[in-house]
Design an enzyme around this catalytic site. Structure first.
Site, PDB file in Angstrom:
ATOM      1  N   ASN A 208       4.472  31.957 101.193  1.00 11.16           N
ATOM      2  CA  ASN A 208       5.531  32.479 100.732  1.00 11.16           C
ATOM      3  C   ASN A 208       4.784  33.592 100.476  1.00 11.16           C
ATOM      4  OD1 ASN A 208       3.610  34.043  98.789  1.00 11.16           O
ATOM      5  ND2 ASN A 208       2.616  31.936  98.491  1.00 11.16           N
ATOM      6  N   ASP A 274       1.276  25.787  95.358  1.00 13.65           N
ATOM      7  CA  ASP A 274       1.098  24.908  94.360  1.00 13.65           C
ATOM      8  C   ASP A 274       0.367  23.554  95.674  1.00 13.65           C
ATOM      9  OD1 ASP A 274       1.614  26.491  92.132  1.00 13.65           O
ATOM     10  OD2 ASP A 274       3.303  26.470  92.261  1.00 13.65           O
ATOM     11  N   LYS A 284       0.784  19.196 118.539  1.00 11.08           N
ATOM     12  CA  LYS A 284       1.910  20.552 117.523  1.00 11.08           C
ATOM     13  C   LYS A 284       3.272  19.072 117.197  1.00 11.08           C
ATOM     14  CE  LYS A 284       5.754  22.968 118.976  1.00 11.08           C
ATOM     15  NZ  LYS A 284       6.630  23.063 120.299  1.00 11.08           N
ATOM     16  N   PHE A 324      -1.781  35.913  87.435  1.00 10.18           N
ATOM     17  CA  PHE A 324      -0.618  36.848  87.910  1.00 10.18           C
ATOM     18  C   PHE A 324       0.312  35.844  87.908  1.00 10.18           C
ATOM     19  CE2 PHE A 324      -0.014  41.066  89.378  1.00 10.18           C
ATOM     20  CZ  PHE A 324      -1.372  41.576  89.215  1.00 10.18           C
ATOM     21  N   LYS A 338       2.021  29.671  79.565  1.00  7.79           N
ATOM     22  CA  LYS A 338       0.558  29.702  81.105  1.00  7.79           C
ATOM     23  C   LYS A 338      -0.233  30.510  80.361  1.00  7.79           C
ATOM     24  CE  LYS A 338       2.194  30.128  85.983  1.00  7.79           C
ATOM     25  NZ  LYS A 338       3.013  30.502  86.894  1.00  7.79           N
ATOM     26  N   LYS A 342      -4.448  28.158  80.735  1.00  9.36           N
ATOM     27  CA  LYS A 342      -5.107  28.373  81.631  1.00  9.36           C
ATOM     28  C   LYS A 342      -6.287  28.493  80.685  1.00  9.36           C
ATOM     29  CE  LYS A 342      -1.928  27.987  85.482  1.00  9.36           C
ATOM     30  NZ  LYS A 342      -2.001  28.239  86.576  1.00  9.36           N
TER      31      LYS A 342
END
Ligand SMILES: Cc1cc2nc3c(=O)[nH]c(=O)nc-3n(C[C@H](O)[C@H](O)[C@H](O)COP(=O)(O)O)c2cc1C
Length: 396
Positions: A208, A274, A284, A324, A338, A342
């Protein structure tokens, strides 16, 4: 205000050196113990006698003028609570960035392990020089605070950016850094940063856009506040504290497992994938006949929830856990769900749909939720400033 603190001021060979005399007076008036080290070239602009009188201390210039078994470049570095280099010439900035230690000031900078602030001053063309800019970015990436010069008329006759920034700005930056220098003393703070990398095959991966800058800013600030810091990151950072380089979510989880028992605070600023590819291909993947390639993904462990569970399961009152969350929509609502799910103590939510803040940006704007339901909004500011505010809040 600064009593009990030792400020080591490094002066280099720039025309703005004379301004530092006034700054030394201000620090002395505030009760600081001021020690001055000059490059030999700085003495073309100010005299040792003036600096000695104002600082009420010996002024150090010569590296080999050694008076005790412990050379000055080590003892001065060890004794000081903070090192300020002002004005910093293009030459000295570049030498420090490259690890060159060829005079007393640059040798001290090389040995210095606490907070360092650099206030550059030079001709605008020198400031814009690509090598100087590259060296400044190297220093920033090591957690050194750069107080950018102001624009205006320069002593060399040019109009542009290069004037030493205002003395009150330098004074405030030093005071601010010293004020917080022991708020996290004795605490071990573990911080994660960067986006995890999930291999597909030996040449491809899923990741990301997280730059790791927020976590790095938190780590630098925690170190400035006296903490023992461990930064677990997927990025290449350099800093005077422990850095554990990891790649995947599973690597990050095992690095955190190793630090959990001894940590007082864990801050999960990393962007953890995730999902990961169920089985990484050893070779490959070749382009086949089909237009479609299907990758099978499996869920990664929820590291944040796992840390909270481990703490609850062992009935521990530490570590304090900060999560975060990066959201592109319904920021507050998602963040509230959240933090409840959590079980962490604080959740820092940031909106990554905006290009001026969040991922890769140098700035951020966050909303902090705490375990009691309180919501604190921090306005847009450099990540360094946001990091300091988050740490001040959680250190309470
Ligand atoms: C009159 C004069 C003014 C100077 N002012 C600056 C300055 O403001 N900033 C800078 O980077 N260099 C300036 N220089 C060049 C530095 O003095 C030179 O690069 C020197 O090698 C710096 O040494 P130091 O970094 O060891 O102090 C100036 C030179 C002269 C002769």
């Amino acid at each position: 205000m600064l009593s009990g603190k030792t400020i080591l001021i490094g002066i280099t060979g720039g025309i703005a050196a004379y301004k530092i005399c006034e700054l030394i007076r201000k620090f002395k008036k505030s009760g600081a113990n001021v020690k001055v080290v000059c490059t030999p070239n700085a003495l073309n602009f100010v005299t040792k006698l003036t600096l000695q009188n104002l600082s009420q201390n010996e002024v150090y210039v010569e590296e080999f003028d050694v008076k005790s078994w412990k050379p000055e470049h080590i003892s001065l570095a060890d004794e000081a609570d903070i090192m300020l280099i002002a004005p910093a010439t293009a030459n000295t900035i570049s030498k420090i960035a490259q690890g060159i230690a060829d005079n007393l000031l640059t040798s001290i900078a090389c040995a210095f392990r606490k907070k360092m602030i650099i206030a550059p001053a030079m001709n605008c063309n020198m400031w814009n020089n690509a090598a100087v800019q590259k060296n400044l970015s190297i220093l920033k990436s090591r957690g050194i605070e750069i107080l950018e010069p102001d624009s205006g008329f320069l002593a060399c006759g040019y109009l542009g950016k290069g004037r030493l920034c205002r003395l009150d700005k330098i004074f405030d930056a030093v005071v601010e850094a010293l004020k917080c220098s022991d708020k996290l003393k004795g605490k071990k703070v573990v911080i994660t940063s960067g986006g995890t990398i999930e291999d597909i095959d030996p040449v491809r991966y899923i990741s990301n856009y997280s730059s790791g800058k927020m976590g790095f800013a938190l780590a630098n600030n925690a170190a400035d506040m006296g903490a023992e810091v461990v930064l677990i990151t997927t990025k290449d950072f350099e800093a005077p504290y422990k850095i554990v380089k990891v790649k995947s979510a599973l690597d990050m989880q095992s690095a955190l497992d190793n630090e959990f028992d001894t940590s007082d605070i864990i801050i999960m600023a990393a962007a953890v994938a995730d999902y990961r590819v169920k089985e990484m291909c050893a070779q490959k993947i070749k382009k086949g006949e089909s237009d479609v390639l299907t990758l099978e993904l499996v869920k990664n462990p929820d590291i944040l929830a796992g840390l909270c569970e481990r703490r609850a399961h062992n009935s521990l009152d530490k570590p304090l856990i900060v999560g975060f969350c990066a959201e592109t929509e319904n920021l507050l609502q998602n963040a509230k769900e959240k933090i409840n799910k959590k079980g962490c103590d604080f959740l820092v939510a940031n909106d990554i749909s905006r290009s001026d803040i969040g991922f890769s940006s140098d700035d951020n704007e966050v909303t902090i939720l705490d375990y009691s339901g309180a919501i604190i909004k921090l306005d847009k500011a450099p990540k360094r400033v946001i990091a300091r505010k988050i740490l001040e809040l959680i250190s309470k």
